[in-house]
Design a protein around this motif. Sequence first.
Motif, PDB file in Angstrom:
ATOM      1  N   VAL A 149       0.854  -1.189   0.000  1.00  0.00           N
ATOM      2  CA  VAL A 149       0.000   0.000   0.000  1.00  0.00           C
ATOM      3  C   VAL A 149       0.889   1.239   0.000  1.00  0.00           C
ATOM      4  N   ARG A 150       0.326   2.334  -0.488  1.00  0.00           N
ATOM      5  CA  ARG A 150       1.051   3.602  -0.469  1.00  0.00           C
ATOM      6  C   ARG A 150       0.038   4.739  -0.552  1.00  0.00           C
ATOM      7  N   ARG A 151       0.507   5.942  -0.272  1.00  0.00           N
ATOM      8  CA  ARG A 151      -0.330   7.123  -0.455  1.00  0.00           C
ATOM      9  C   ARG A 151       0.537   8.283  -0.927  1.00  0.00           C
ATOM     10  N   ASP A 192       4.209  28.685   2.266  1.00  0.00           N
ATOM     11  CA  ASP A 192       3.501  27.429   2.517  1.00  0.00           C
ATOM     12  C   ASP A 192       2.021  27.642   2.275  1.00  0.00           C
ATOM     13  N   ASN A 193       1.466  26.940   1.263  1.00  0.00           N
ATOM     14  CA  ASN A 193       0.058  27.071   0.910  1.00  0.00           C
ATOM     15  C   ASN A 193      -0.740  25.821   1.260  1.00  0.00           C
ATOM     16  N   GLY A 194      -0.258  25.066   2.254  1.00  0.00           N
ATOM     17  CA  GLY A 194      -0.988  23.876   2.671  1.00  0.00           C
ATOM     18  C   GLY A 194      -0.698  22.685   1.775  1.00  0.00           C
ATOM     19  N   HIS A 195      -1.673  21.805   1.659  1.00  0.00           N
ATOM     20  CA  HIS A 195      -1.473  20.601   0.851  1.00  0.00           C
ATOM     21  C   HIS A 195      -2.754  20.252   0.117  1.00  0.00           C
ATOM     22  N   GLY A 196      -2.607  19.410  -0.888  1.00  0.00           N
ATOM     23  CA  GLY A 196      -3.752  18.970  -1.677  1.00  0.00           C
ATOM     24  C   GLY A 196      -4.391  17.721  -1.095  1.00  0.00           C
ATOM     25  N   ALA A 197      -5.250  17.100  -1.901  1.00  0.00           N
ATOM     26  CA  ALA A 197      -5.920  15.877  -1.454  1.00  0.00           C
ATOM     27  C   ALA A 197      -4.930  14.718  -1.428  1.00  0.00           C
ATOM     28  N   ARG A 198      -5.123  13.804  -0.489  1.00  0.00           N
ATOM     29  CA  ARG A 198      -4.303  12.596  -0.455  1.00  0.00           C
ATOM     30  C   ARG A 198      -4.903  11.562  -1.404  1.00  0.00           C
ATOM     31  N   SER A 199      -4.035  10.847  -2.094  1.00  0.00           N
ATOM     32  CA  SER A 199      -4.503   9.782  -2.980  1.00  0.00           C
ATOM     33  C   SER A 199      -3.996   8.440  -2.454  1.00  0.00           C
ATOM     34  N   TYR A 200      -4.838   7.428  -2.600  1.00  0.00           N
ATOM     35  CA  TYR A 200      -4.529   6.098  -2.092  1.00  0.00           C
ATOM     36  C   TYR A 200      -4.688   5.079  -3.216  1.00  0.00           C
ATOM     37  N   PRO A 201      -3.630   4.806  -3.966  1.00  0.00           N
ATOM     38  CA  PRO A 201      -3.713   3.764  -5.002  1.00  0.00           C
ATOM     39  C   PRO A 201      -3.742   2.392  -4.336  1.00  0.00           C
ATOM     40  N   LEU A 202      -4.679   1.545  -4.752  1.00  0.00           N
ATOM     41  CA  LEU A 202      -4.820   0.226  -4.134  1.00  0.00           C
ATOM     42  C   LEU A 202      -4.999  -0.846  -5.209  1.00  0.00           C
ATOM     43  N   ARG A 203      -4.372  -1.955  -4.972  1.00  0.00           N
ATOM     44  CA  ARG A 203      -4.581  -3.150  -5.783  1.00  0.00           C
ATOM     45  C   ARG A 203      -5.374  -4.123  -4.913  1.00  0.00           C
ATOM     46  N   CYS A 204      -6.651  -4.300  -5.241  1.00  0.00           N
ATOM     47  CA  CYS A 204      -7.577  -5.042  -4.390  1.00  0.00           C
ATOM     48  C   CYS A 204      -7.755  -6.467  -4.923  1.00  0.00           C
TER      49      CYS A 204
END
Length: 428
Positions: free
Chosen positions: A27-29, A50-62
Motif C-alpha cells: 500500500v502507499r499514499r 507554505d500554501n498547505g497541501h492537496g488531497a491525499r490519494s490512495y492507489p490500491l490493488r484489491c
Amino acid sequence: MAWQDRLREAAYTSPGGTRIRFAYEAVRREVEKRTTAFSFPGVDGAYVQDNGHGARSYPLRCYFSGDDHDLEATAFEAALLERGVGRLEHPLYGTFDVVPFGDITRRDDLRDAANQSVVEVTFFTTLETVYPRIQADPRSEVLAALDAFDVALAQQFEDSIDLSTTVARAHVQTRFQAFLGEVSAELTRLSQGTAAIRREFADAQQEVHLGIDVLIGQPLQLAKQVANLIKAPARANAGIRSRLEGYAALAVRIMTSPPAMPWEAFAGGVVLPGRRRQVANDFHGSIVFGTSAVAGAVLSTVETTFTSRPAAIGAAETILDEADGVVDWMDTGFAALADADPSELDTGEAYQALQHAVAVAAGYLVQLSFSLLPERRIVLDRPRTIIDLAAELYGSVDDRLDLLIESNGLTGSEILELPRGRTIVYYA
C-alpha cells in the motif's frame, strides 16, 4: 503493540451503503505539498510560501479470491461506479471520505492466477466543504462569480494604474495594444466556429482598438472592455479542450512577456522613479489580460455540455492548474514591485474574486461528474471493426461511431479494422 497489530480490515463502503472487503499486498499514499519559492535579486536563498497541501490519494490493488471471486469483484466495480462520496477503510492509514478517481482496472488471469480477480483503483480524499456548496442553479452561480470578478478586476486596475502624466498614458496605451495583439493571435481561431461569436469577438476587438484613445483615460471601463473581449470566444462552438488550451496559451503568452515580469526589469539594481512607475503600470496591465484568460477558461466550462465523467474532472483540474499558475505569477510580480517600492501592494480584490470563481466552477464540475457516464476500457482479444464494436458496447451504431472514433483517436487503417490488443475507451 507491533505494527502488525495495527493493521485493519480493508473495505470500501459505497455512497449507497454497500460495504465490500478486499485483500491487499503493498500500500502507499501520495499528497501534494503546495509551496511557492520567491527569489529576489541580490539576495541569497529564497522565501518559501507554505500554501498547505492537496488531497491525499490512495492507489490500491484489491484482491478477491475463492469460489465467488468473480462475483465479488463485479460487485466491487459496481460500488466504485456509484455516484457520490464513499468511505475507505484503509488497512494502514485510517478511514476517510473518498471518491474513486481516474481509471478503474480489473484483471482476471485465468491461466496463471486462477481463482483470483484483481481490481486496481485510486481513491482521493474529499470534503464536502472544499468548494462552495452548489445550489439549485450552479451554472448561474459560476456566471455571478465571473461578473463579480470583472467588477473587482476593473476596480483594482483603476486603483493601481498611474496615469498622471501624458507619457504614462501613452506607454500604457502602447502596452495594451501589444497585449491585444496576443489576444487576437490566440483567440481568433476559437471564435471562427460560430458566426455569432465571430461577429461578437470582432466587434469587441474593433470597439477596444478604436476607442482606446478615450478608454485610456477611463481605466475602469478599459479593464471591463478587455475582460469582455477575452471571454467572448468561451461560448464558441469549439471543443472544450481547444478552448481551454487556447486560454492557457494566452495566459502563458501574457505571463512570459517582458512587461509582465517586473523582477526582470528590477534585476539591474537601482531604478529611477519614472521607470518604476512604467514597470508597475506594465504589470498591472498584464494582470487584466492574464486573469481574464483564466476567467475565459472558467466560462468555457459552464458553456459546455459534458458527456463523460473524465472530461468534466479533467476540465476542473485544468482551470485549477491555470489559476494556480496565474496566482503564483502575480505573487512573484507583486513581491518584486514591493521590493522596489513598498507602496506597491496587492490589494487582493481581483485575486479573491478569481479564486472564488474558479472554486465555484470546479465544485460545479466535480458535482456534475457524479451524474455523467464513467469511462471504461477493454483490450481487444481479436481484430474488430468499429461497426460491430459500437453495436456491442453501445447497442447502436449510427449515433455512436463518431464518439467511438473521437474518444479513442482512431485514424487511418484503424477505422477499417481495429487490431488485436488495441485498448478501447468507451462510456457505459
